[in-house]
Design a protein around this motif. Structure first.
Motif, PDB file in Angstrom:
ATOM      1  N   ILE A 124       0.841  -1.224   0.000  1.00  0.00           N
ATOM      2  CA  ILE A 124       0.000   0.000   0.000  1.00  0.00           C
ATOM      3  C   ILE A 124       0.863   1.257   0.000  1.00  0.00           C
ATOM      4  N   PRO A 125       1.923   1.444   0.814  1.00  0.00           N
ATOM      5  CA  PRO A 125       2.384   0.567   1.869  1.00  0.00           C
ATOM      6  C   PRO A 125       1.962   1.067   3.259  1.00  0.00           C
ATOM      7  N   LEU A 126       1.943   0.102   4.225  1.00  0.00           N
ATOM      8  CA  LEU A 126       1.810   0.415   5.641  1.00  0.00           C
ATOM      9  C   LEU A 126       3.145   0.109   6.309  1.00  0.00           C
ATOM     10  N   SER A 127       3.369   0.696   7.478  1.00  0.00           N
ATOM     11  CA  SER A 127       4.660   0.464   8.146  1.00  0.00           C
ATOM     12  C   SER A 127       4.604  -0.746   9.069  1.00  0.00           C
ATOM     13  N   GLU A 128       3.420  -1.307   9.305  1.00  0.00           N
ATOM     14  CA  GLU A 128       3.358  -2.551  10.084  1.00  0.00           C
ATOM     15  C   GLU A 128       2.344  -3.500   9.473  1.00  0.00           C
ATOM     16  N   GLU A 129       2.522  -4.768   9.787  1.00  0.00           N
ATOM     17  CA  GLU A 129       1.721  -5.800   9.139  1.00  0.00           C
ATOM     18  C   GLU A 129       0.275  -5.789   9.628  1.00  0.00           C
ATOM     19  N   PHE A 130      -0.656  -5.775   8.678  1.00  0.00           N
ATOM     20  CA  PHE A 130      -2.075  -5.987   8.982  1.00  0.00           C
ATOM     21  C   PHE A 130      -2.558  -7.094   8.073  1.00  0.00           C
ATOM     22  N   HIS A 131      -3.134  -8.122   8.674  1.00  0.00           N
ATOM     23  CA  HIS A 131      -3.630  -9.241   7.890  1.00  0.00           C
ATOM     24  C   HIS A 131      -4.855  -8.795   7.084  1.00  0.00           C
ATOM     25  N   ASP A 132      -5.753  -8.029   7.748  1.00  0.00           N
ATOM     26  CA  ASP A 132      -6.985  -7.576   7.098  1.00  0.00           C
ATOM     27  C   ASP A 132      -6.932  -6.059   6.906  1.00  0.00           C
ATOM     28  N   THR A 133      -6.629  -5.621   5.662  1.00  0.00           N
ATOM     29  CA  THR A 133      -6.547  -4.180   5.419  1.00  0.00           C
ATOM     30  C   THR A 133      -7.927  -3.592   5.096  1.00  0.00           C
ATOM     31  N   GLY A 134      -8.958  -4.429   5.163  1.00  0.00           N
ATOM     32  CA  GLY A 134     -10.321  -3.903   5.032  1.00  0.00           C
ATOM     33  C   GLY A 134     -10.734  -3.100   6.251  1.00  0.00           C
ATOM     34  N   ARG A 135      -9.987  -3.281   7.343  1.00  0.00           N
ATOM     35  CA  ARG A 135     -10.290  -2.566   8.590  1.00  0.00           C
ATOM     36  C   ARG A 135      -9.034  -2.618   9.442  1.00  0.00           C
ATOM     37  N   ILE A 136      -8.333  -1.487   9.536  1.00  0.00           N
ATOM     38  CA  ILE A 136      -7.110  -1.515  10.359  1.00  0.00           C
ATOM     39  C   ILE A 136      -7.332  -0.693  11.627  1.00  0.00           C
TER      40      ILE A 136
END
Ligand SMILES: N[C@@H](CCC[C@H](N)C(=O)O)C(=O)O
Length: 301
Positions: free
Chosen positions: A129-141
């Motif tokens: 995306i990028p994000l700086s930390e891992e999210f399994h579900d980017t539909g809702r962070i």
């Protein structure tokens, strides 16, 4: 002024666009020129769409996109419709293929003057995306703003439409939120290492929503096409809407509309809407010095 190029002042639903013709040249519109043009009330813009000679076979042009703060953007939906209208009126052609840093875009001008752009495939992986930390579900962070026990905005859907977007779901007209205050905080939040475009989206029907966007590198704009695409995709992805959505852009003049289809057969996002020509001139791509061309039929003093 020397070494000037032609440009058109245009808009897509009020999103202020300068379409600059850099074809036949090796140089580029500089960040300093962008900042100077953005500072002048006559040429104030949100994005520059600089049309360059094609770099690869099968494309009509390479498009370089600059925000008004001089930074680069990978995608601009409203600006792409403006480029299509400018090239269609120059050439009489209706269909175009562009290369951008984010990939290949196909676009077509319809009989009624509206323009459809195939904005490509959405990206949901956190590190792309990028994000700086891992999210399994980017539909809702996990991300919120406001009091910890009563946040004003929270749990956005995040994705890339070539550029990074966060969609915050709200339960009323997005114009009633203080986006001018929250936008810069969220755009620059450490979770977004390349910053992000911040959109408020209010679902009003299974096939309709209202949006308003704080743009990365441009601030509050009257409209953002890639944000509308991201809101439509995120709405369908999270079960809030179907895959074809009418977006009312709350901040645009007369609350203008875009139709967004997230196509089932190939995962591509198709944005359809208008573009409007305002006036034309010539500018120096190194300094931003410009001259407005007299309108056809107007008296030259
Ligand atoms: N207004 C544009 C989006 C412009 C790019 C954005 N500010 C970024 O830096 O990603 C649109 O219509 O999509």
């Amino acid at each position: 002024m020397n070494a000037t190029v032609e440009f058109a002042k245009m808009n897509g639903l009020g999103n202020r666009i300068l379409v600059v013709d850099m074809r036949g040249r090796k140089d580029a519109v500089t960040p300093a020129a962008a900042i100077a043009l953005a500072a002048d009330p006559a040429t104030r813009f949100d994005q520059i769409m600089a049309i360059h000679d094609p770099k690869i076979a099968g494309t009509d042009a390479f498009i370089d996109i600059l925000n008004c703060d001089g930074s680069k953007a990978q995608a601009c939906g409203n600006g792409t419709r403006c480029v299509v209208q400018a090239l269609a009126s120059e050439t009489g052609r209706k269909a175009f293929t562009f290369q951008t840093v984010a990939g290949i875009l196909n676009a077509v001008e319809h009989e009624d003057g509206t323009i459809s752009v195939d904005m490509g495939e959405p990206v949901f992986e956190w590190d792309r995306i990028p994000l700086s930390e891992e999210f399994h579900d980017t539909g809702r962070i996990e991300l919120q703003i406001g009091p910890i026990d009563n946040p004003v905005l929270h749990s956005p859907s995040v994705m890339s439409m070539g550029n990074p977007h966060a969609i915050f779901w709200v339960d009323r007209d997005p114009m009633t939120f203080d986006l001018e205050r929250f936008g810069p905080l969220l755009e620059n939040h450490p979770i977004f290492p390349e910053k992000a475009n911040i959109t408020l989206a209010h679902v009003t029907a299974p096939n309709a929503m209202t949006t308003r966007t704080w743009e990365r590198g441009a601030g509050l704009t009257l409209a953002c096409g890639s944000a509308a695409c991201s809101a439509a995709v995120s709405g369908a992805r999270t079960g809030r809407t179907g895959r074809t959505v009418e977006i009312t852009v709350a901040s645009s003049p007369n609350r203008g509309r875009l139709t967004i289809e997230w196509r089932e057969r190939d995962n591509h996002v198709i944005m359809t809407g208008p573009a409007e020509w305002e006036w034309a001139g010539a500018l120096d791509p190194e300094t931003g010095a410009f001259e407005r061309r007299p309108e056809a039929g107007a008296e030259v003093q």
